[in-house]
Design a protein around this motif. Structure first.
Motif, PDB file in Angstrom:
ATOM      1  N   LEU A 219       0.825  -1.207   0.000  1.00 26.89           N
ATOM      2  CA  LEU A 219       0.000   0.000   0.000  1.00 26.89           C
ATOM      3  C   LEU A 219       0.862   1.262   0.000  1.00 26.89           C
ATOM      4  O   LEU A 219       0.530   2.253  -0.653  1.00 26.89           O
ATOM      5  CB  LEU A 219      -0.953  -0.013   1.205  1.00 26.89           C
ATOM      6  CG  LEU A 219      -2.048  -1.084   1.151  1.00 26.89           C
ATOM      7  CD1 LEU A 219      -2.879  -1.071   2.428  1.00 26.89           C
ATOM      8  CD2 LEU A 219      -2.948  -0.911  -0.067  1.00 26.89           C
ATOM      9  N   GLY A 220       1.974   1.225   0.701  1.00 28.95           N
ATOM     10  CA  GLY A 220       2.877   2.365   0.659  1.00 28.95           C
ATOM     11  C   GLY A 220       3.510   2.545  -0.702  1.00 28.95           C
ATOM     12  O   GLY A 220       3.624   3.665  -1.215  1.00 28.95           O
ATOM     13  N   HIS A 221       3.920   1.444  -1.319  1.00 26.43           N
ATOM     14  CA  HIS A 221       4.518   1.539  -2.648  1.00 26.43           C
ATOM     15  C   HIS A 221       3.497   1.969  -3.697  1.00 26.43           C
ATOM     16  O   HIS A 221       3.826   2.717  -4.621  1.00 26.43           O
ATOM     17  CB  HIS A 221       5.160   0.202  -3.033  1.00 26.43           C
ATOM     18  CG  HIS A 221       6.548   0.048  -2.510  1.00 26.43           C
ATOM     19  ND1 HIS A 221       6.817  -0.152  -1.181  1.00 26.43           N
ATOM     20  CD2 HIS A 221       7.757   0.114  -3.145  1.00 26.43           C
ATOM     21  CE1 HIS A 221       8.120  -0.226  -1.007  1.00 26.43           C
ATOM     22  NE2 HIS A 221       8.725  -0.058  -2.185  1.00 26.43           N
ATOM     23  N   LEU A 222       2.254   1.514  -3.570  1.00 24.66           N
ATOM     24  CA  LEU A 222       1.227   1.946  -4.519  1.00 24.66           C
ATOM     25  C   LEU A 222       1.016   3.452  -4.444  1.00 24.66           C
ATOM     26  O   LEU A 222       0.764   4.110  -5.462  1.00 24.66           O
ATOM     27  CB  LEU A 222      -0.088   1.220  -4.244  1.00 24.66           C
ATOM     28  CG  LEU A 222      -0.158  -0.220  -4.726  1.00 24.66           C
ATOM     29  CD1 LEU A 222      -1.453  -0.869  -4.240  1.00 24.66           C
ATOM     30  CD2 LEU A 222      -0.068  -0.299  -6.242  1.00 24.66           C
ATOM     31  N   ASN A 223       1.096   4.012  -3.271  1.00 30.05           N
ATOM     32  CA  ASN A 223       0.911   5.452  -3.122  1.00 30.05           C
ATOM     33  C   ASN A 223       1.927   6.215  -3.972  1.00 30.05           C
ATOM     34  O   ASN A 223       1.556   7.093  -4.766  1.00 30.05           O
ATOM     35  CB  ASN A 223       1.051   5.837  -1.645  1.00 30.05           C
ATOM     36  CG  ASN A 223       0.728   7.302  -1.406  1.00 30.05           C
ATOM     37  OD1 ASN A 223      -0.320   7.783  -1.803  1.00 30.05           O
ATOM     38  ND2 ASN A 223       1.633   8.006  -0.753  1.00 30.05           N
ATOM     39  N   ILE A 224       3.194   5.874  -3.841  1.00 28.88           N
ATOM     40  CA  ILE A 224       4.211   6.593  -4.603  1.00 28.88           C
ATOM     41  C   ILE A 224       4.203   6.182  -6.071  1.00 28.88           C
ATOM     42  O   ILE A 224       4.384   7.009  -6.965  1.00 28.88           O
ATOM     43  CB  ILE A 224       5.620   6.398  -3.973  1.00 28.88           C
ATOM     44  CG1 ILE A 224       6.683   7.183  -4.749  1.00 28.88           C
ATOM     45  CG2 ILE A 224       6.004   4.929  -3.902  1.00 28.88           C
ATOM     46  CD1 ILE A 224       6.485   8.661  -4.757  1.00 28.88           C
TER      47      ILE A 224
END
Length: 282
Positions: A219-224
């Protein structure tokens, strides 16, 4: 303007009725099921009226009913509405599938919410947690005047802004363009890829990664990654390693020509036909 809200006791209907309660529109609520009437009464505090009474006096009829029922409901009421009445449909599927009855002296207007963006940054937790929209978080909408005089666009957009409030941008499209957006872009591609991401995260957990670590990581990687891909973060760039992984993964994950197949007009037409008339399950 007087509005007849059909399907007022359904999930979507209650959402719309709640928003319309705080507007200057006069609203007649229609719901055929006892359960729905009770739900509407408990949530919004309003009673329902008979269908014929509501639609015969309406300036606009909002069809908050399932896609597969829109054609039947529209045909059932079309002889009861006055000339100049606007029928608002909340999805492009039934109109694009040819389910609307033939009557030249009424207006057909299609509108659908974009839902709050991933990159909406709201000032309260309540707004931030309004993932669907139409409660607290701002969202955009798409609208199409399928038939009717040009001056009806503005009055129908006003209704759309009220039922989906709070609304920021209202994009004017054609019915065909809204069908490209949904189901093709948002469901055929978007929802499918979302479920593929979830399956991949579950696979990482099955391979031994702690579950919370896997969820936080993806989810953190999808944000960026989404911020870079959609140029929300224009100064951001994928690393050389990421670009190599993308290049190597595309032929493994996607078949050649998949975009052409998804966005082929006949494929979109079949998709909306299936939505309105679901094929039998095995």
């Amino acid at each position: 303007m007087r509005i007849a809200l059909l399907g007022a006791g359904g999930k979507m209907g209650v959402r719309l009725a709640t928003n319309l309660k705080d507007t200057d529109f006069a609203v007649d609520h229609v719901e055929i099921s006892e359960e729905g009437r009770r739900r509407l009464k408990d949530a919004v505090g309003v009673d329902c009226v008979e269908t014929g009474q509501a639609v015969s006096g309406a300036d606009a009829v909002v069809l908050a009913v399932p896609d597969r029922a829109i054609g039947a409901v529209a045909h059932d009421i079309i002889d009861k509405v006055r000339p100049g009445t606007a029928l608002l449909v909340l999805d492009a599927a039934a109109p694009h599938a040819g389910k609307m009855p033939k009557r030249d002296d009424v207006t057909y207007f299609v509108t659908h919410p974009c839902h709050p963006s991933i990159f909406n940054y709201e000032d309260t937790q309540e707004k931030q947690n309004d993932f669907f929209g139409g409660v607290a978080a701002k969202q955009h909408i798409v609208c199409a005047l399928m038939q009717g005089p040009e001056e009806d666009y503005a009055r129908c957009e006003a209704v759309a802004r009220a039922i989906y409030a709070p609304v920021d941008r209202a994009h004017r499209c054609t019915v065909e363009q809204i069908a490209i957006l949904e189901p093709a872009l948002s469901e055929t591609v978007g929802a499918t890829l979302c479920m593929a991401l979830r399956e991949a995260a579950d696979r990482a957990v099955a391979e031994g990664v702690p579950r919370q670590a896997a969820m936080d990581f993806i989810l953190g990687h999808l944000n960026i990654e989404l911020a870079i891909a959609f140029e929300v973060f224009p100064e951001g760039k994928f690393s050389d390693g990421a670009l190599l992984a993308i290049e190597q993964a595309k032929p493994v994950i996607f078949k050649d020509g998949w975009l052409d197949r998804v966005f082929d007009p006949q494929a979109i037409k079949k998709s909306v036909d299936d939505i309105c008339d679901p094929p039998p399950t095995a």
